[in-house]
Scaffold this active site. Structure first.
Site, PDB file in Angstrom:
ATOM      1  N   ASP A  68      -4.474   4.547   6.792  1.00 32.13           N
ATOM      2  CA  ASP A  68      -5.205   5.824   7.186  1.00 32.13           C
ATOM      3  C   ASP A  68      -6.095   5.035   8.509  1.00 32.13           C
ATOM      4  O   ASP A  68      -5.622   4.826   9.634  1.00 32.13           O
ATOM      5  CB  ASP A  68      -6.059   6.356   6.267  1.00 32.13           C
TER       6      ASP A  68
ATOM      7  N   GLU B 266       0.678  -1.192   0.002  1.00 34.24           N
ATOM      8  CA  GLU B 266       0.006  -0.061  -0.107  1.00 34.24           C
ATOM      9  C   GLU B 266       1.012   1.252  -0.117  1.00 34.24           C
ATOM     10  O   GLU B 266       1.813   1.149   0.434  1.00 34.24           O
ATOM     11  CB  GLU B 266      -0.692  -0.114   1.209  1.00 34.24           C
ATOM     12  N   ASP B 267       0.256   2.589  -0.508  1.00 34.79           N
ATOM     13  CA  ASP B 267       0.807   3.663  -0.359  1.00 34.79           C
ATOM     14  C   ASP B 267       0.715   4.218   0.950  1.00 34.79           C
ATOM     15  O   ASP B 267       1.745   4.707   1.428  1.00 34.79           O
ATOM     16  CB  ASP B 267       0.504   4.667  -1.536  1.00 34.79           C
TER      17      ASP B 267
ATOM     18  N   ARG C  32      -0.051  12.020  -8.783  1.00 35.41           N
ATOM     19  CA  ARG C  32       0.576  10.717  -8.382  1.00 35.41           C
ATOM     20  C   ARG C  32       2.170  10.590  -9.159  1.00 35.41           C
ATOM     21  O   ARG C  32       2.933   9.897  -8.112  1.00 35.41           O
ATOM     22  CB  ARG C  32       0.076   9.679  -8.877  1.00 35.41           C
TER      23      ARG C  32
ATOM     24  N   ASP D  35      -2.677  10.711  -4.534  1.00 32.43           N
ATOM     25  CA  ASP D  35      -3.127  11.647  -5.279  1.00 32.43           C
ATOM     26  C   ASP D  35      -4.141  12.835  -4.455  1.00 32.43           C
ATOM     27  O   ASP D  35      -4.690  12.342  -3.377  1.00 32.43           O
ATOM     28  CB  ASP D  35      -4.319  10.982  -6.129  1.00 32.43           C
TER      29      ASP D  35
ATOM     30  N   PHE E 156      -2.345  16.467   4.402  1.00 36.97           N
ATOM     31  CA  PHE E 156      -3.018  15.941   3.158  1.00 36.97           C
ATOM     32  C   PHE E 156      -1.726  15.874   2.095  1.00 36.97           C
ATOM     33  O   PHE E 156      -1.166  17.041   1.918  1.00 36.97           O
ATOM     34  CB  PHE E 156      -3.922  17.047   2.576  1.00 36.97           C
TER      35      PHE E 156
HETATM   36  C1  PRP Z   1      -5.879   4.735  -0.334  1.00 33.49           C
HETATM   37  C2  PRP Z   1      -4.777   3.831   0.084  1.00 33.49           C
HETATM   38  C3  PRP Z   1      -5.422   2.741   0.932  1.00 33.49           C
HETATM   39  C4  PRP Z   1      -6.517   3.465   1.535  1.00 33.49           C
HETATM   40  C5  PRP Z   1      -6.277   3.442   2.806  1.00 33.49           C
HETATM   41  O1  PRP Z   1      -6.263   4.484  -1.421  1.00 33.49           O
HETATM   42  O2  PRP Z   1      -4.221   3.602  -0.996  1.00 33.49           O
HETATM   43  O3  PRP Z   1      -5.857   1.649  -0.139  1.00 33.49           O
HETATM   44  O4  PRP Z   1      -6.847   4.636   1.062  1.00 33.49           O
HETATM   45  O5  PRP Z   1      -7.134   3.967   3.751  1.00 33.49           O
HETATM   46  P1  PRP Z   1      -7.639   3.379   5.095  1.00 33.49           P
HETATM   47  O6  PRP Z   1      -6.732   2.934   5.913  1.00 33.49           O
HETATM   48  O7  PRP Z   1      -8.497   4.389   5.544  1.00 33.49           O
HETATM   49  O8  PRP Z   1      -8.702   2.154   4.570  1.00 33.49           O
HETATM   50  P2  PRP Z   1      -7.604   5.200  -2.168  1.00 33.49           P
HETATM   51  O9  PRP Z   1      -8.889   4.901  -1.790  1.00 33.49           O
HETATM   52  O10 PRP Z   1      -7.323   6.737  -1.933  1.00 33.49           O
HETATM   53  O11 PRP Z   1      -7.390   4.984  -3.581  1.00 33.49           O
HETATM   54  P3  PRP Z   1      -6.164   5.106  -4.653  1.00 33.49           P
HETATM   55  O12 PRP Z   1      -5.145   4.197  -4.085  1.00 33.49           O
HETATM   56  O13 PRP Z   1      -6.556   4.772  -5.844  1.00 33.49           O
HETATM   57  O14 PRP Z   1      -5.608   6.719  -4.725  1.00 33.49           O
END
Ligand code: PRP
Length: 180
Positions: free
Chosen positions: A103, A99-100, A165, A159, A152
């Protein structure tokens, strides 16, 4: 630095060093195992690309995509799977979910259980960024690049409204950009 970014939180140099350190550790830990890097689209692509290049052990790669609205979940706490993983040999795979950012923790805690239920041999998690102050469920990733404050951030895969990105660093977005 581009004009929409207020400050650089993690430089390209810092990220490079951190990713190679993580790859070294993963290469040691997964020696002799059947590593499958599973990137969660789209945010993980840049990190995943860098990480896999630095591994010194064989690996295969795969991807899943999950929905993001409501913080990656719907009210039931269930994550919406948009692109699933389709492999007949998951029971032989030591899956490392990439994962990136983490949260609330809902996406990864759901995915770990989902992949275990699907029969993966083992499931661990790896994230470039962690925002522990935002956690809503009890979840600790196995490999973390950096813990960051609740700001942020964009770049290195992350993104705002699908932009930024491709930035090679991780920066804090100016408030005026998302408070328009
Ligand atoms: C982000 C990130 C995780 C998730 C983390 O993805 O890449 O998948 O949110 O959040 P959490 O811990 O609250 O579940 P996002 O939904 O922004 O999609 P993306 O990777 O396509 O930008």
């Amino acid at each position: 630095m581009i004009k929409d970014v207020e400050k650089i939180l993690l430089s390209e140099k810092f990220i490079e060093a951190k990713v190679s350190e993580m790859a070294e550790k993963i290469s040691r830990d997964y020696e002799g195992k059947n590593l499958l890097l599973l990137g969660i689209l789209k945010g993980s692509v840049v990190f995943m690309g860098d990480l896999m290049k630095h591994l010194t052990i064989p690996t295969q790669i795969d991807f899943m995509r999950v929905s993001s609205y409501g913080g990656g979940t719907v009210s039931s706490g269930r994550v919406n799977i948009i692109l699933d993983i389709f492999r007949g040999d998951l029971d032989t795979c030591d899956v490392l979910v990439v994962e990136d950012i983490i949260d609330s923790g809902k996406t990864l805690s759901y995915l770990v259980q989902y992949l275990k239920n699907k029969g993966a041999k083992s499931v661990k998690t790896c994230t470039m960024l962690d925002k522990p102050s935002r956690r809503e469920v009890d979840f600790t990733p196995d490999y973390v690049g950096a813990e960051i404050p609740d700001e942020f951030v964009v770049g290195y895969g992350l993104d705002y409204d699908e932009n930024y990105r491709a930035l090679p660093y991780i920066g804090v977005l100016k408030r005026e950009v998302y408070e328009k």
